[in-house]
Design a protein around this motif. Structure first.
Motif, PDB file in Angstrom:
ATOM      1  N   ALA A  32       0.841  -1.195   0.000  1.00  0.00           N
ATOM      2  CA  ALA A  32       0.000   0.000   0.000  1.00  0.00           C
ATOM      3  C   ALA A  32       0.881   1.252   0.000  1.00  0.00           C
ATOM      4  CB  ALA A  32      -0.901   0.003   1.223  1.00  0.00           C
ATOM      5  N   LEU A  33       0.459   2.251  -0.763  1.00  0.00           N
ATOM      6  CA  LEU A  33       1.170   3.518  -0.854  1.00  0.00           C
ATOM      7  C   LEU A  33       0.214   4.657  -0.517  1.00  0.00           C
ATOM      8  CD1 LEU A  33       2.941   2.997  -4.283  1.00  0.00           C
ATOM      9  CD2 LEU A  33       3.977   2.775  -2.041  1.00  0.00           C
ATOM     10  N   VAL A  34       0.757   5.731   0.039  1.00  0.00           N
ATOM     11  CA  VAL A  34      -0.018   6.934   0.317  1.00  0.00           C
ATOM     12  C   VAL A  34       0.737   8.116  -0.281  1.00  0.00           C
ATOM     13  CG1 VAL A  34      -0.958   8.441   2.093  1.00  0.00           C
ATOM     14  CG2 VAL A  34      -0.954   5.972   2.441  1.00  0.00           C
ATOM     15  N   PHE A  35       0.068   8.864  -1.161  1.00  0.00           N
ATOM     16  CA  PHE A  35       0.643  10.057  -1.770  1.00  0.00           C
ATOM     17  C   PHE A  35      -0.060  11.269  -1.169  1.00  0.00           C
ATOM     18  CE2 PHE A  35       0.753   6.716  -5.076  1.00  0.00           C
ATOM     19  CZ  PHE A  35       2.129   6.548  -5.131  1.00  0.00           C
ATOM     20  N   ASP A  36       0.717  12.146  -0.535  1.00  0.00           N
ATOM     21  CA  ASP A  36       0.108  13.294   0.136  1.00  0.00           C
ATOM     22  C   ASP A  36       0.323  14.610  -0.600  1.00  0.00           C
ATOM     23  OD1 ASP A  36       2.802  13.348   0.599  1.00  0.00           O
ATOM     24  OD2 ASP A  36       2.644  13.756   2.745  1.00  0.00           O
ATOM     25  N   LYS A  37       0.988  14.601  -1.739  1.00  0.00           N
ATOM     26  CA  LYS A  37       1.174  15.815  -2.530  1.00  0.00           C
ATOM     27  C   LYS A  37       0.028  15.944  -3.532  1.00  0.00           C
ATOM     28  CE  LYS A  37       6.131  16.280  -2.145  1.00  0.00           C
ATOM     29  NZ  LYS A  37       7.390  16.436  -2.873  1.00  0.00           N
ATOM     30  N   VAL A  38      -1.161  16.253  -3.027  1.00  0.00           N
ATOM     31  CA  VAL A  38      -2.349  16.423  -3.858  1.00  0.00           C
ATOM     32  C   VAL A  38      -2.455  17.899  -4.220  1.00  0.00           C
ATOM     33  CG1 VAL A  38      -4.835  16.140  -3.981  1.00  0.00           C
ATOM     34  CG2 VAL A  38      -3.464  14.479  -2.722  1.00  0.00           C
ATOM     35  N   LEU A  39      -2.443  18.182  -5.513  1.00  0.00           N
ATOM     36  CA  LEU A  39      -2.447  19.568  -5.983  1.00  0.00           C
ATOM     37  C   LEU A  39      -3.849  20.098  -6.241  1.00  0.00           C
ATOM     38  CD1 LEU A  39       0.470  19.132  -8.509  1.00  0.00           C
ATOM     39  CD2 LEU A  39       0.610  19.912  -6.159  1.00  0.00           C
ATOM     40  N   LEU A  40      -4.780  19.221  -6.648  1.00  0.00           N
ATOM     41  CA  LEU A  40      -6.136  19.647  -7.000  1.00  0.00           C
ATOM     42  C   LEU A  40      -7.086  18.476  -6.798  1.00  0.00           C
ATOM     43  CD1 LEU A  40      -7.232  21.766  -9.931  1.00  0.00           C
ATOM     44  CD2 LEU A  40      -8.153  19.483  -9.859  1.00  0.00           C
ATOM     45  N   VAL A  41      -8.304  18.763  -6.341  1.00  0.00           N
ATOM     46  CA  VAL A  41      -9.355  17.754  -6.208  1.00  0.00           C
ATOM     47  C   VAL A  41     -10.627  18.308  -6.822  1.00  0.00           C
ATOM     48  CG1 VAL A  41     -10.801  16.455  -4.597  1.00  0.00           C
ATOM     49  CG2 VAL A  41      -8.389  16.713  -4.116  1.00  0.00           C
ATOM     50  N   ASP A  42     -11.275  17.518  -7.688  1.00  0.00           N
ATOM     51  CA  ASP A  42     -12.559  17.880  -8.284  1.00  0.00           C
ATOM     52  C   ASP A  42     -13.582  16.864  -7.797  1.00  0.00           C
ATOM     53  OD1 ASP A  42     -14.726  18.642  -9.739  1.00  0.00           O
ATOM     54  OD2 ASP A  42     -13.875  18.190 -11.693  1.00  0.00           O
ATOM     55  N   ASN A  43     -14.568  17.333  -7.012  1.00  0.00           N
ATOM     56  CA  ASN A  43     -15.607  16.469  -6.466  1.00  0.00           C
ATOM     57  C   ASN A  43     -16.938  16.887  -7.076  1.00  0.00           C
ATOM     58  OD1 ASN A  43     -17.035  14.655  -4.997  1.00  0.00           O
ATOM     59  ND2 ASN A  43     -16.831  15.718  -3.043  1.00  0.00           N
ATOM     60  N   GLU A  44     -17.323  16.287  -8.212  1.00  0.00           N
ATOM     61  CA  GLU A  44     -18.554  16.578  -8.944  1.00  0.00           C
ATOM     62  C   GLU A  44     -18.744  18.074  -9.191  1.00  0.00           C
ATOM     63  OE1 GLU A  44     -19.611  14.479  -5.926  1.00  0.00           O
ATOM     64  OE2 GLU A  44     -18.973  12.712  -7.039  1.00  0.00           O
ATOM     65  N   GLY A  45     -17.722  18.727  -9.704  1.00  0.00           N
ATOM     66  CA  GLY A  45     -17.820  20.135 -10.046  1.00  0.00           C
ATOM     67  C   GLY A  45     -17.287  21.089  -8.997  1.00  0.00           C
ATOM     68  N   THR A  46     -17.103  20.630  -7.767  1.00  0.00           N
ATOM     69  CA  THR A  46     -16.522  21.463  -6.723  1.00  0.00           C
ATOM     70  C   THR A  46     -15.014  21.268  -6.754  1.00  0.00           C
ATOM     71  OG1 THR A  46     -18.478  21.139  -5.364  1.00  0.00           O
ATOM     72  CG2 THR A  46     -16.519  22.005  -4.266  1.00  0.00           C
ATOM     73  N   ILE A  47     -14.302  22.309  -7.161  1.00  0.00           N
ATOM     74  CA  ILE A  47     -12.853  22.203  -7.336  1.00  0.00           C
ATOM     75  C   ILE A  47     -12.148  22.869  -6.168  1.00  0.00           C
ATOM     76  CG2 ILE A  47     -10.905  22.865  -8.797  1.00  0.00           C
ATOM     77  CD1 ILE A  47     -12.797  22.746 -11.180  1.00  0.00           C
ATOM     78  N   GLN A  48     -11.187  22.138  -5.588  1.00  0.00           N
ATOM     79  CA  GLN A  48     -10.343  22.675  -4.528  1.00  0.00           C
ATOM     80  C   GLN A  48      -8.909  22.663  -5.035  1.00  0.00           C
ATOM     81  OE1 GLN A  48     -11.019  20.196  -1.154  1.00  0.00           O
ATOM     82  NE2 GLN A  48     -12.980  21.150  -0.664  1.00  0.00           N
ATOM     83  N   ILE A  49      -8.256  23.812  -4.970  1.00  0.00           N
ATOM     84  CA  ILE A  49      -6.899  23.947  -5.464  1.00  0.00           C
ATOM     85  C   ILE A  49      -5.981  24.250  -4.295  1.00  0.00           C
ATOM     86  CG2 ILE A  49      -5.370  25.253  -6.988  1.00  0.00           C
ATOM     87  CD1 ILE A  49      -7.831  25.879  -8.690  1.00  0.00           C
ATOM     88  N   GLY A  50      -4.855  23.547  -4.233  1.00  0.00           N
ATOM     89  CA  GLY A  50      -3.888  23.765  -3.177  1.00  0.00           C
ATOM     90  C   GLY A  50      -2.918  24.873  -3.520  1.00  0.00           C
ATOM     91  N   ALA A  51      -2.198  25.352  -2.481  1.00  0.00           N
ATOM     92  CA  ALA A  51      -1.212  26.396  -2.710  1.00  0.00           C
ATOM     93  C   ALA A  51       0.070  26.052  -1.961  1.00  0.00           C
ATOM     94  CB  ALA A  51      -1.755  27.748  -2.257  1.00  0.00           C
ATOM     95  N   PRO A  52       0.927  25.185  -2.394  1.00  0.00           N
ATOM     96  CA  PRO A  52       0.870  24.380  -3.615  1.00  0.00           C
ATOM     97  C   PRO A  52       0.138  23.048  -3.439  1.00  0.00           C
ATOM     98  CG  PRO A  52       3.011  24.105  -2.608  1.00  0.00           C
ATOM     99  CD  PRO A  52       2.253  25.102  -1.765  1.00  0.00           C
ATOM    100  N   VAL A  53      -0.027  22.555  -2.195  1.00  0.00           N
ATOM    101  CA  VAL A  53      -0.724  21.282  -1.987  1.00  0.00           C
ATOM    102  C   VAL A  53      -1.914  21.492  -1.057  1.00  0.00           C
ATOM    103  CG1 VAL A  53       1.305  19.847  -2.387  1.00  0.00           C
ATOM    104  CG2 VAL A  53       0.808  20.612  -0.092  1.00  0.00           C
ATOM    105  N   LEU A  54      -2.878  20.568  -1.125  1.00  0.00           N
ATOM    106  CA  LEU A  54      -4.039  20.615  -0.237  1.00  0.00           C
ATOM    107  C   LEU A  54      -3.674  19.983   1.100  1.00  0.00           C
ATOM    108  CD1 LEU A  54      -6.901  19.553  -2.643  1.00  0.00           C
ATOM    109  CD2 LEU A  54      -6.637  21.754  -1.539  1.00  0.00           C
ATOM    110  N   ALA A  55      -3.945  20.694   2.183  1.00  0.00           N
ATOM    111  CA  ALA A  55      -3.669  20.168   3.515  1.00  0.00           C
ATOM    112  C   ALA A  55      -4.688  19.091   3.861  1.00  0.00           C
ATOM    113  CB  ALA A  55      -3.722  21.295   4.541  1.00  0.00           C
ATOM    114  N   GLY A  56      -4.224  17.950   4.322  1.00  0.00           N
ATOM    115  CA  GLY A  56      -5.099  16.863   4.737  1.00  0.00           C
ATOM    116  C   GLY A  56      -5.583  15.972   3.613  1.00  0.00           C
ATOM    117  N   ALA A  57      -5.243  16.267   2.384  1.00  0.00           N
ATOM    118  CA  ALA A  57      -5.664  15.447   1.251  1.00  0.00           C
ATOM    119  C   ALA A  57      -4.594  14.404   0.950  1.00  0.00           C
ATOM    120  CB  ALA A  57      -5.906  16.306   0.021  1.00  0.00           C
ATOM    121  N   SER A  58      -5.034  13.220   0.546  1.00  0.00           N
ATOM    122  CA  SER A  58      -4.100  12.157   0.191  1.00  0.00           C
ATOM    123  C   SER A  58      -4.761  11.205  -0.788  1.00  0.00           C
ATOM    124  CB  SER A  58      -3.630  11.405   1.434  1.00  0.00           C
ATOM    125  OG  SER A  58      -4.723  10.745   2.037  1.00  0.00           O
ATOM    126  N   VAL A  59      -3.922  10.410  -1.438  1.00  0.00           N
ATOM    127  CA  VAL A  59      -4.389   9.400  -2.384  1.00  0.00           C
ATOM    128  C   VAL A  59      -3.781   8.069  -1.967  1.00  0.00           C
ATOM    129  CG1 VAL A  59      -4.301   8.626  -4.779  1.00  0.00           C
ATOM    130  CG2 VAL A  59      -4.633  11.040  -4.274  1.00  0.00           C
TER     131      VAL A  59
END
Length: 103
Positions: A32-59
């Motif tokens: 299992a891998l966890v990537f925490d450098k998430v730059l952008l998330v699109d959730n059904e049209g709601t876009i969240q952009i990080g500066a430069p990364v989103l805090a608390g977001a991971s893949v």
């Protein structure tokens, strides 16, 4: 839902269930891998952009296999000089499956 995440120095657009080929990563198959450098998330049209990364977001992802890419032929020649060099290269890759996007 999709996210843009930085993996091994490259940016990928990932979705849940999608398989991605990246440069060789550390770990065995089924790790299992966890990537925490998430730059952008699109959730059904709601876009969240990080500066430069989103805090608390991971893949979260799972390594499927390690493999080598297609062979690339490099050929160099200088005309009328008798200089010819043929070389080849195969990139080491890792195939991963995206399991979950957390934001």
């Amino acid at each position: 839902m999709y996210a843009i995440v930085e993996i091994a120095g490259q940016q990928f657009k990932v979705e849940k269930g999608r398989e991605v080929f990246t440069h060789r990563l550390e770990g065995d198959a089924d790790a299992a891998l966890v990537f925490d450098k998430v730059l952008l998330v699109d959730n059904e049209g709601t876009i969240q952009i990080g500066a430069p990364v989103l805090a608390g977001a991971s893949v979260n992802a799972t390594i499927i296999e390690h493999l080598k890419g297609e062979k690339i032929i490099i050929f160099k020649k200088k005309r009328r000089k008798g200089y010819r060099v043929k070389n080849g290269h195969r990139q080491y890759l890792t195939k991963i499956r995206i399991d979950e996007i957390i934001f």
